[in-house]
Enzyme design. Sequence first.
Site, mmCIF file in Angstrom:
data_model
loop_
_atom_site.group_PDB
_atom_site.id
_atom_site.type_symbol
_atom_site.label_atom_id
_atom_site.label_comp_id
_atom_site.label_asym_id
_atom_site.label_seq_id
_atom_site.Cartn_x
_atom_site.Cartn_y
_atom_site.Cartn_z
ATOM 1 N N HIS A 3 8.205 -35.580 77.102
ATOM 2 C CA HIS A 3 9.105 -36.698 76.812
ATOM 3 C C HIS A 3 10.137 -36.202 75.804
ATOM 4 C CE1 HIS A 3 10.323 -40.598 75.083
ATOM 5 N NE2 HIS A 3 9.806 -41.179 76.153
ATOM 6 N N ASP B 188 0.685 -35.159 72.152
ATOM 7 C CA ASP B 188 1.280 -36.480 72.348
ATOM 8 C C ASP B 188 0.355 -37.264 73.275
ATOM 9 O OD1 ASP B 188 2.663 -38.668 73.289
ATOM 10 O OD2 ASP B 188 4.479 -37.565 73.838
ATOM 11 N N GLN C 281 0.744 -41.480 76.574
ATOM 12 C CA GLN C 281 0.456 -41.883 77.948
ATOM 13 C C GLN C 281 -1.025 -41.787 78.292
ATOM 14 O OE1 GLN C 281 2.474 -43.283 80.176
ATOM 15 N NE2 GLN C 281 4.102 -43.275 78.650
ATOM 16 N N LYS D 209 1.260 -49.068 74.475
ATOM 17 C CA LYS D 209 0.834 -48.501 75.754
ATOM 18 C C LYS D 209 -0.583 -48.944 76.114
ATOM 19 C CE LYS D 209 4.422 -45.563 75.794
ATOM 20 N NZ LYS D 209 5.550 -45.634 76.726
ATOM 21 N N CYS E 191 13.035 -40.621 80.210
ATOM 22 C CA CYS E 191 13.092 -39.814 78.981
ATOM 23 C C CYS E 191 12.397 -38.471 79.173
ATOM 24 C CB CYS E 191 12.476 -40.578 77.795
ATOM 25 S SG CYS E 191 13.395 -42.046 77.314
#
Length: 408
Positions: free
Chosen positions: A125, A202, A205, A228, A366
């Site tokens: 991202h 990260d 997600q 999320k 993104c």
Amino acid sequence: MVIKTLDIQTIRKDFPILQREVNGQPLVYLDNAATSQTPQQVIDVIVDYYQGYNANIHRGVHTLSQEATDAYEAARQKIQKHFNIAHSHEVIMTSGTTHGINLVATGFTSFLKKGDQIIVSAMEHHSNIVPWQMLCERTGAILKVVPMNLDGELVIEEYHKLLSDKTKLVFCNHVSNALGTINPIEEIIEAAHKVGAAVLIDGAQAAAHIKADLQALDVDFYTVSAHKMCGPTGVGMLYGKEEWLKKLPPYQGGGEMIAEVTFEKTTYADLPHKFEAGTPNICGGIAFGAALDYMNSIGFDAIAQYEDELLQYATEQLLAIDGLKIYGTPAHKTSVISFNIEGAHPYDIGTIVDKLGIAVRTGHHCAQPIMDFYKIPGTVRASFSFYNTREEVDKLVEGVKRARNMLL
């Protein structure tokens, strides 16, 4: 292990927004990778905070302040337990994943020198690309990129070749937001540590689909966003190993992050407050804890099993449409399908299905380098959650067919 079967219709009743109509049609919400919906149980916690004990935290001796402080710190402990973090002070409350990444990137400015190397993956991202480019500009460090293949998987052999004693930091998403790919972060972390590099994952997600055990992963930093995973926007968490958090300088200056202030010198507070300047999103933090309670009450194993079944069904149905191509076909992925129809622009498809009440994401998500890799302007992305149904998948398929017939 027996995994319980989800009662989807009962679960759907927890989400008020799923009862509404869009453009005269029942809402089919398939943009969960951008923001998941919020159950009534979490909404009630938000309302209760503002109606019952809205006050600033850590600073007041009065009853409301103490109640708010206790609820906020209880939420931090829920995050600690959920992600199996050793100490609650290793949980830094942030405004979201981007905030956490920038905190680390800024902190490492004083640790890097010209010629040092930073490694990121090709499927990041923008929020896990731009801060590291800025860090390289400040320090003279060099950014290296792990390539991906046409299936949407990292070429892990090339990652191992990039590692050297010059590698200081490695950054990778746990799950690709554009493709749904689950990356082999265990191997990535272990290999980086062998050359003495720190690793930030990260988890934005992944968090809604995978219950990460951060002690087992032995990761140095891990970031997530509450929105999320059934929580509110504007709040998230950064996990950092205590040894790293003690070495990093404060990210911002202000109230709460100080121990003592004079005009001659300021000393900083202990963890985690050293990184939490100013009044935080108190209600958001408390609601984040409530969202974790909600998802754990359903069960992550049950969620993963159901979402995988939904993914397989949606994949089969969509691939039956003439000219439809799915981008991201790795062996391991979460419930995300990025696709295009030959000859049709993804924006046009998204606009048409929106008129049918179907919410999908269109564009580069993104993750423009991924789109450049595939030589496409973007994709239509349908992302599924545990409250979605096969009937909604069928509506998506019919909507895409209708869009195709209108556009071609």
